[in-house]
Design a protein around this motif. Sequence first.
Motif, short mmCIF file in Angstrom:
data_model
loop_
_atom_site.label_atom_id
_atom_site.label_comp_id
_atom_site.label_asym_id
_atom_site.label_seq_id
_atom_site.Cartn_x
_atom_site.Cartn_y
_atom_site.Cartn_z
N ALA A 108 0.98 -1.02 -0.32
CA ALA A 108 0.13 0.43 -0.16
C ALA A 108 0.81 1.13 -0.07
N PRO A 109 0.40 2.28 -0.70
CA PRO A 109 0.76 3.54 -0.24
C PRO A 109 1.38 4.03 1.02
N LEU A 110 2.12 5.41 1.02
CA LEU A 110 2.30 5.81 2.77
C LEU A 110 0.97 6.53 2.51
N ALA A 111 0.62 7.43 3.88
CA ALA A 111 -0.89 7.60 4.10
C ALA A 111 -0.58 9.19 3.22
N MET A 112 -1.42 9.98 3.07
CA MET A 112 -1.89 10.77 2.21
C MET A 112 -2.22 12.41 3.77
N LYS A 113 -2.10 13.31 3.64
CA LYS A 113 -3.31 13.84 4.21
C LYS A 113 -2.68 15.85 3.39
N SER A 168 5.37 13.34 9.99
CA SER A 168 5.45 12.72 10.23
C SER A 168 5.27 11.53 10.58
N ALA A 169 4.64 10.39 10.02
CA ALA A 169 4.15 9.03 11.25
C ALA A 169 5.50 8.47 11.49
N TYR A 170 4.89 6.95 12.78
CA TYR A 170 6.68 6.78 13.44
C TYR A 170 5.67 5.80 13.33
N ASN A 171 6.02 4.24 13.19
CA ASN A 171 5.91 3.01 12.74
C ASN A 171 6.92 2.47 13.84
N PRO A 176 10.02 11.03 17.87
CA PRO A 176 10.33 11.43 16.79
C PRO A 176 11.90 12.01 17.37
N ALA A 177 11.99 12.07 18.30
CA ALA A 177 13.61 12.05 19.26
C ALA A 177 14.37 11.72 18.77
N THR A 178 14.33 9.82 18.44
CA THR A 178 15.93 9.21 18.77
C THR A 178 15.74 9.62 17.00
N TYR A 179 15.30 10.11 16.24
CA TYR A 179 15.60 10.39 14.64
C TYR A 179 16.38 11.75 15.20
N VAL A 180 16.44 12.74 15.96
CA VAL A 180 16.90 14.12 15.95
C VAL A 180 18.46 14.02 15.27
#
Length: 746
Positions: A108-113, A168-171, A176-180
């Motif tokens: 499936a594609p990524l979400a779209m908003k 972004s989404a975090y699956n 988020p802080a982890t990726y900074v």
Amino acid sequence: MQTSIVAYPHIGKERELKYLLEKYWRKEISAATLEKEAATLRQVHWQNQVDGSLDYLTINDFSLYDTVLDTACLFNIIPTRYRRLGLSALDTYFALARGYRDEKGTVAPLAMKKWFNTNYHYIVPEFSDDCDIKLVSQTPLAQYRETASYQLKKKLLLLGPFTLLKLSAYNGSKGPATYVPALIRAYLEFFRCCQQEKVELLQLDEPALTLDLQQEDLNLLKKLYSELLAGKGKLQILLQTYFGDIRDCYDDLIKLDFDALGLDFVEGEKTLQLVSSAPFPTDKILFAGIVNGRNVWRNSYTASLNLIKNLQLQGINLVLQSSCSLQHVPYSLTGEKNLPPALKEKLAFGEEKIRELLLLKELATADPAADSTAVTPTVNTAKNQVKLLPLQTKATYEQRAKLQQQCLNLPLLPTTTIGSFPQSQAVRQNRRRYNKQLLKLCDYEKFNYAEIKKCIRFQEEIGLDVLVHGEFERNDMVEFFAQQLSGFVVTQNAWIQSYGSRCVKPPIIVDDIKYRQPMTVKWIKYAQSLTTKPVKAVLTGPTTIVNWSFNREDIPAQNSILQLAAALKNEVAALEKSGSKIIQIDEPALREKLPLRKVDQPSYLETAVNAFQFLHNSCRPETMIQTHICYSDYTDIMPWLDKLDADVILLEASRTSKSCLQNPAFLQLNAALSLGVYDVHSECIPSVAELLTAIKQRLAVIPAAALWVAPDCGLKTRTYKELAPSLKNMVTACRRMRQMLPLPER
């Protein structure tokens, strides 16, 4: 004083990018041809900026699908399931946006908003636990090299890290802080490449700074930019914001080592106050967004010149620019041959807004006594201030549901679609010939009646429970109604990009909106005469029509919404009188123009809900009212969805089902609910097993008696080759699910 724009439209004057993409997806052209033609289109856009005498040339604002997705791919934020497909970089990119299917299965594609409160849709990047963030592409710098021959100042555009993280989404287990740290390293590597390429100015877009920011957001902002700016070396950086003011972080930003700051003076309610109260630093350049990048009316030069004078008196080093990207307005007025001259003089599309910047620069540097009123257009004056009548007392949802079931006798888990069916080449040609007066009305209608008949038979054969007439008479769900109501003007070529290759042509509200005559009744009445199954009538709601139009600037949008509600109430009454037992009032854009600041949201939502209630409040309790809402974050409007007092709410959820199903508020809605079971904007055909899983997931949180089964949006963009197996599989999955459930009490 100099001039610039935030960004240029992607799609092309004649929608060239749309047709290129669709040819590539149909395998009619190669990847090399797509890249070559895209490069040619970029050159045209750059030349237009040169011809418009802008002082800055904006680079890397062009995208084959979406600039947010571009940024994710630039930094290797690509989930493993797409990497495993073994596709080229280009086809992996499109798989992220559109999904992918082969003999092994479907991804499936990524979400779209929705992109903030606009009608543009962005692809939501997805961070996973195994995400390996690093710079993996030189595409922005390659585009920068393409502009070597242009003798303008150049700025390279990139989405900023704060907005990237916020949207972004975090699956996985990480937040988020982890990726900074990794993201900072990746951006610093890009900075080093920019310095090697001798980039003059890097524009980092951070529209998320116009949202309500909490202390943790401010901490994240400081963390990101304290380290990034410390490592920028000699690279000049412009921090660009738009869609509002930055009241929560302005004081912090002016202390950071940015070389320039881009602020929105059109939608930024407090921007001027911020700049005036805390003096703008003399060592920074202010990119002042004073030409509206989101509406089509000409600039009010007197007001703009007064603003410029105010900023000049503060000794600010000034660049005049659009308030946001010009992708939110049509490309050019030159394609509009049928607009009344008096109206055309009041309008400015993309190319014209560039000329407005030049004129403002000339007026601002001319004799202070020069008369600017000659170039300031007059605006309409509101004549019809609508005040809706008090709502009548209505039966409860439970009372209505019982009466409606007695009337309709629907099975458990009723199946339906959202409304539109594929618009074939023959359907579009029939409409074009009629619009060009090459076809008589009787022949035009005869063709459409034949298409409606085929559509009804098709749905009966598949086994859907609630049918639609297919909307073959409608060019667009907003423009169709705008053409038949007074107060609107429709254009020939005023297209804007909605997502990917999908474009829309918003009408322009030019006067008070009034009802003329029934618009949909004859089509629905004919469709219902062909079948014993219920055919629902589908209307576009007042908030969506206003949000997907270019509104007047002399009255608030809420006034236009109320005018539309008063007009459309006549259509609802006419449909009910003609025998319609189900009326669907679509509000896909209900959340779209929701103010970004929470303090401003209740007023907007109250107007939208009151207008919707007013439309159906006087309907008989036996008449089922449905509504459709799509591509939104529903969490913050959930209490207001309940206040719509609809009987069935059909929500897009195929790309966001996880977040929807985890929201306990869905259980508290006083309405039956459909969370779309498959994504109509992907060419992937869902299997029976996949659809059965989707239905089971929904039944885990929604009672069977309150669940409807439907795709997540209209089917206009699909072909019957894709549509037929998808709907057949959906009905099959639903029937199997019914066999597993206990019979409902009647």
